[in-house]
Design a protein around this motif. Structure first.
Motif, short mmCIF file in Angstrom:
data_model
loop_
_atom_site.label_atom_id
_atom_site.label_comp_id
_atom_site.label_asym_id
_atom_site.label_seq_id
_atom_site.Cartn_x
_atom_site.Cartn_y
_atom_site.Cartn_z
N PHE B 19 0.83 -1.21 0.00
CA PHE B 19 0.00 0.00 0.00
C PHE B 19 0.86 1.26 0.00
O PHE B 19 0.54 2.25 -0.64
N TYR B 20 1.96 1.20 0.76
CA TYR B 20 2.85 2.35 0.85
C TYR B 20 3.44 2.66 -0.53
O TYR B 20 3.50 3.81 -0.97
N SER B 23 0.88 4.15 -2.67
CA SER B 23 0.61 5.55 -2.30
C SER B 23 1.73 6.46 -2.81
O SER B 23 1.47 7.60 -3.21
N ILE B 24 2.98 5.95 -2.83
CA ILE B 24 4.08 6.76 -3.37
C ILE B 24 3.86 7.00 -4.87
O ILE B 24 3.97 8.12 -5.36
N GLY B 27 1.08 9.37 -5.43
CA GLY B 27 1.53 10.72 -5.06
C GLY B 27 2.36 11.35 -6.17
O GLY B 27 2.19 12.53 -6.49
N THR B 30 0.19 12.45 -8.92
CA THR B 30 -0.52 13.68 -8.54
C THR B 30 0.37 14.91 -8.71
O THR B 30 -0.04 15.90 -9.31
N VAL B 31 1.58 14.81 -8.19
CA VAL B 31 2.44 16.01 -8.27
C VAL B 31 2.83 16.32 -9.72
O VAL B 31 2.98 17.49 -10.10
N ARG B 151 10.67 15.31 -4.92
CA ARG B 151 10.10 13.99 -4.61
C ARG B 151 10.74 12.88 -5.43
O ARG B 151 10.98 11.79 -4.92
N ASP B 157 11.00 7.53 -2.56
CA ASP B 157 10.28 7.79 -3.81
C ASP B 157 11.14 7.58 -5.05
O ASP B 157 10.64 7.22 -6.12
#
Lengths: 645, 188
Positions: B19-20, B23-24, B27, B30-31, B151, B157
């Motif tokens: 999951f982590y 999520s990375i 993310g 998204t950025v 990031r 990341d």
């Protein structure tokens, strides 16, 4: 005889007081009285007369009154035995003014007379038993200590087919006027076709005829503890209104008129000087903060939502119910899937509670397992929040783009809001009242009440501009927590809240002027389409009134607009509006994203917030693993011992 | 008994890691999209300024009969920005428009009647406000790029960014002409 006395209820009423309550110091010999702390605060700092305590024990109420009076708070006791006047309700139909007296007559010719030097209470209500004035009057009256003329105030009183009560403060007598059924012939040429204008004129006449009458416009649901919404039905309203009027006149007669600092409205030409009991337009569920003494120095409008407060009866596992609300607000529970938030989360707590009560390892294992699932999901919600805080760049308010934005700035109040305990102007507050209760030698802390300001919109401003923030469904992280305690001695908080024995009030506030961090969804307060729709409706309304303009669409010249011609006219108006260039800029408001998602308001810096969210995420993940491990340990233990549950 | 507990704990840790990782990746997506959105937000304002220019020129024409060159510069810059297709060309055109507007407002100081014109002052105010907002939005764009660039180079990341082919994005830089020293001379 004894039975009759038992039925009688004694009410302790407090009145407005200009004294600086924060300067009062507690005294050792004063004991706890069981007075509702917030009711005292409301009435003392507001402008109304309010019941703060009721009991069948006369002595207890008398002691409570003494205690409040020693603190400088005006208080009086009214008993149900004094309310007999209500049985002889006099419905007045006409008015006659003599040399020394005023005569009210009913339809049968019976009279009730008032001396012109008599002290009277004049009460007002509208036909639905609610407000009698427009908002502007409330604002004017909130500045009653300053130069406000009676004429100015009265011009805003709007009775709208309601009732006016006149009750003597010297003798047990009173009348009630139904403004829809009154003979206004005494007004002569001033008589108007509008009942409201006539009723207002009658009201002016009444208050000009008596020396400084007391005017009360606070009648409504909850104006007295015994008045509920159901009492405002047409068949009950007159009697309830009369009951309220008699009650207030009794409280004034029993000492509150002399002791209270009622705001005095100055006269200017016609009208007359009079006292106001509270602010008109207030009725029913009133806002704690809005009634603070500070109301007189501000022009902010009252909040659009009422404050929330709860008085839990039972405490679950020693936890105060408010903790769940705090969780929801501050820990991102809103972001959890519905099934986890509404089903599995509460279920896990029920399992744990049942396990605690029955000592059952199976139930405990079930509770821990479901708790593990919820906290596992929550840890990733918090991680997502942390990432959003890190990922979204900080925008300036002057050039705020629409969509998800991160902004920082100082908060300013958009509506009048003051924290209830510390009396600090703020944009958000929550509080919990805790009391230490002693029973059979043991003591425990119970929650008496908890509540918050509700989502009251506020303004955020930076060096470039300002924006409105609507905090509905926001995660509010941080805030300043202050604790006020009566401990062994009763005392009064800076905000005027009476802190009884062993009572502690914890208050969390975001004060005005605080530097805030907001991550939310920016959008125009009103959509362009809505604006256009409104414009079209308005123009069509005007078109209907304008006969000359309508003629332009009368194509067959028959002097009538048929449905075809009307449709054409309507389309022409629509086209006219659509072709217009939109002028002005619509207000931008930051809210929770429409499809759900992250909406954070915090008084911490971005870095501090990231650290906090990272810690919470790690903590919930750790808890999830620990509870899962414990659940498995219990289950395997059960199977190892007995081969099954 | 202990074995079962270890298996569950390990299972949860592995699930947590998956999951982590997801999520990375989410993310980073998204950025990356935030950058494009930030640039689009700049363009929205550029378009608004672009639409105001013909109105401004029309008002100025009534008073500035002898300043054709200045007005034509504004129109030329506007036309150039209209034909610009690449971000570099758009940046250059934007610089040209800003430069032409500066000259126009400076020359307008010599025409008191123009300055007194309500429509002109309204347009001047609006364009100045747009200029400020454009500057703010560029800052926001640069911050979006900066967040993304940091990031994709930060642990953990960086592993996912490299595996998924996320590349560094350039920051917006002011045109070289805007960075030249300003020569100020005082008349004696």
């Amino acid at each position: 005889m004894e039975k009759v006395e038992k039925k009688e209820v004694f009410s302790l009423v407090v009145g407005p007081c200009e004294r600086e309550l924060s300067s009062l110091s507690p005294r050792a010999e004063e004991g706890g009285t069981g007075i509702d702390l917030f009711a005292v605060k409301q009435a003392v700092n507001g402008g109304s007369l309010k019941v703060v305590f009721q009991s069948r024990e006369k002595e207890r109420v008398r002691d409570a009154r003494k205690l409040l009076e020693e603190k400088g708070i005006p208080a009086a006791v009214v008993s149900t035995g004094e309310m007999k006047e209500v049985r002889f309700l006099f419905p007045a139909f006409s008015w006659k003014e003599g040399g020394k007296e005023i005569l009210f007559s009913d339809r049968t010719g019976k009279n009730v007379s008032f001396r012109k030097d008599e002290k009277v209470l004049v009460t007002l209500t509208s036909k639905d038993g609610m407000f009698v004035s427009r908002k502007k009057a409330a604002r004017l009256l909130s500045a009653a200590g300053e130069e406000v003329s009676a004429g100015e105030v009265l011009s805003h009183v709007f009775i709208e087919g309601g009732f006016i009560g006149v009750f003597s403060l010297d003798e047990p007598k009173g009348i009630v006027v139904d403004t829809n059924r009154f003979d206004y012939s005494f007004l002569g040429e001033q008589r108007s076709l509008s009942r409201n204008v006539n009723a207002r004129a009658l009201f002016r006449k009444i208050i000009a005829s008596f020396p400084a009458p007391v005017v009360d416009a606070n009648f409504g649901p909850g104006a007295l503890p015994s008045i509920g919404d159901g009492d405002l039905k047409p068949e009950k309203i007159l009697r309830t209104f009369a009951y309220y009027s008699v009650f207030i006149s009794r409280a004034l007669r029993n000492g509150l008129l002399e002791k209270s600092d009622l705001p005095r409205v100055k006269t200017e030409g016609e009208g007359g000087e009079f006292y106001w009991v509270g602010k008109p337009g207030r009725a029913g569920k009133q806002r704690v903060a809005g009634e603070s003494g500070e109301a007189s120095s501000t022009s902010l409008s009252p909040p659009p939502v009422p404050p929330r407060s709860f008085r839990p009866r039972r405490i679950f596992l020693g936890l105060r119910p408010g903790i769940f609300d705090d969780f929801k607000r501050g820990w991102g529970l809103e972001g959890l899937p519905f099934i986890l938030r509404v089903v599995l989360g509460p279920l896990s707590l029920v399992f744990i509670f049942l396990a605690y009560a029955s000592r059952s390892p199976v139930l405990l294992a079930a509770g821990l397992a479901s708790f593990s699932v919820v906290s596992f999901a929550l840890s990733f919600i918090l991680l997502k929040q942390k990432r959003e805080v890190e990922n979204v760049p900080t925008a300036k308010l002057r050039s705020l783009p629409m969509g998800l934005v991160e902004v920082t700035g100082r908060c300013r109040r958009k509506h009048f809001l003051v924290s209830p305990v510390s009396s600090i102007p703020c944009v958000y507050y929550s509080y919990v009242i805790l009391e230490r209760v002693y029973r059979t030698g043991k003591s425990r802390v119970v929650v008496r009440e908890w509540g918050d300001s509700g989502p009251v919109p506020f303004i955020l401003e930076d060096e470039t501009g300002r924006v409105t923030v609507d905090p509905k469904n926001a995660s509010i992280i941080g805030g300043r927590t202050q604790t006020f305690s009566g401990r062994e001695k009763p005392s009064i908080s800076p905000g005027g809240v009476f802190l009884g024995e062993n009572v502690t009030v914890k208050e969390n506030i975001i004060p005005e002027g605080e530097q805030l961090y907001v991550l939310g969804y920016a959008s125009p307060a009103r959509s362009l389409a809505e604006d256009r729709e409104k414009k079209i409706r308005e123009r069509i309304k005007n078109l209907k009134k304008n006969a000359d303009k309508l003629k332009e669409f009368d194509e067959d010249g028959d002097g009538q607009i048929d449905s075809f011609e009307w449709e054409k006219a309507r389309r022409a108006v629509e086209m006219e509006v659509l072709l217009e260039k939109d002028s002005g800029e619509s207000e931008i408001v930051i809210t929770r994203p429409p499809e759900g998602g992250v909406f954070i308001i915090s008084d911490r810096s971005e870095r501090g917030l990231v650290r906090k969210l990272a810690f919470r995420s790690a903590l919930t993940f750790g808890l999830s693993i620990a509870s899962a491990a414990l659940a498995v340990f219990l289950i395997t233990g059960i199977f190892a011992r007995g081969g099954g549950p | 008994m202990t074995g079962a507990v270890v298996i569950v704990v390990l299972g949860l840790l592995i699930l947590g890691c998956i999951f982590y990782g997801v999520s990375i990746y989410n993310g980073l997506v998204t950025v990356k999209n935030n950058i494009d959105k930030s640039w689009s937000n700049v363009e929205v304002l550029l378009k608004q300024r672009h639409d105001e220019l013909p109105k401004l020129v029309k008002v100025c024409e009534r008073y500035m009969k002898h300043e054709r060159e200045t007005l034509e510069r504004v129109i030329r810059a506007r036309n150039f920005s209209e034909s610009a297709s690449t971000p570099e060309e758009r940046g250059k055109a934007d610089g040209m428009v800003a430069e032409a507007l500066k000259s126009l407002f400076a020359v307008a100081e010599r025409y008191p009647e123009l300055k007194a014109d309500e429509q002109f002052s309204h347009l001047q105010e609006r364009i100045s406000r747009l200029e400020n907002e454009i500057a703010d939005r560029r800052e926001l764009y640069n911050e979006s790029v900066n967040i993304y660039n940091i990031r994709i180079e930060r642990i953990p990341d960086v592993f996912i960014a490299r595996a998924m082919g996320f590349e560094k994005r350039p920051l917006w830089h002011a045109p070289a002409s805007d960075l030249k020293d300003v020569e100020i001379t005082f008349s004696s």
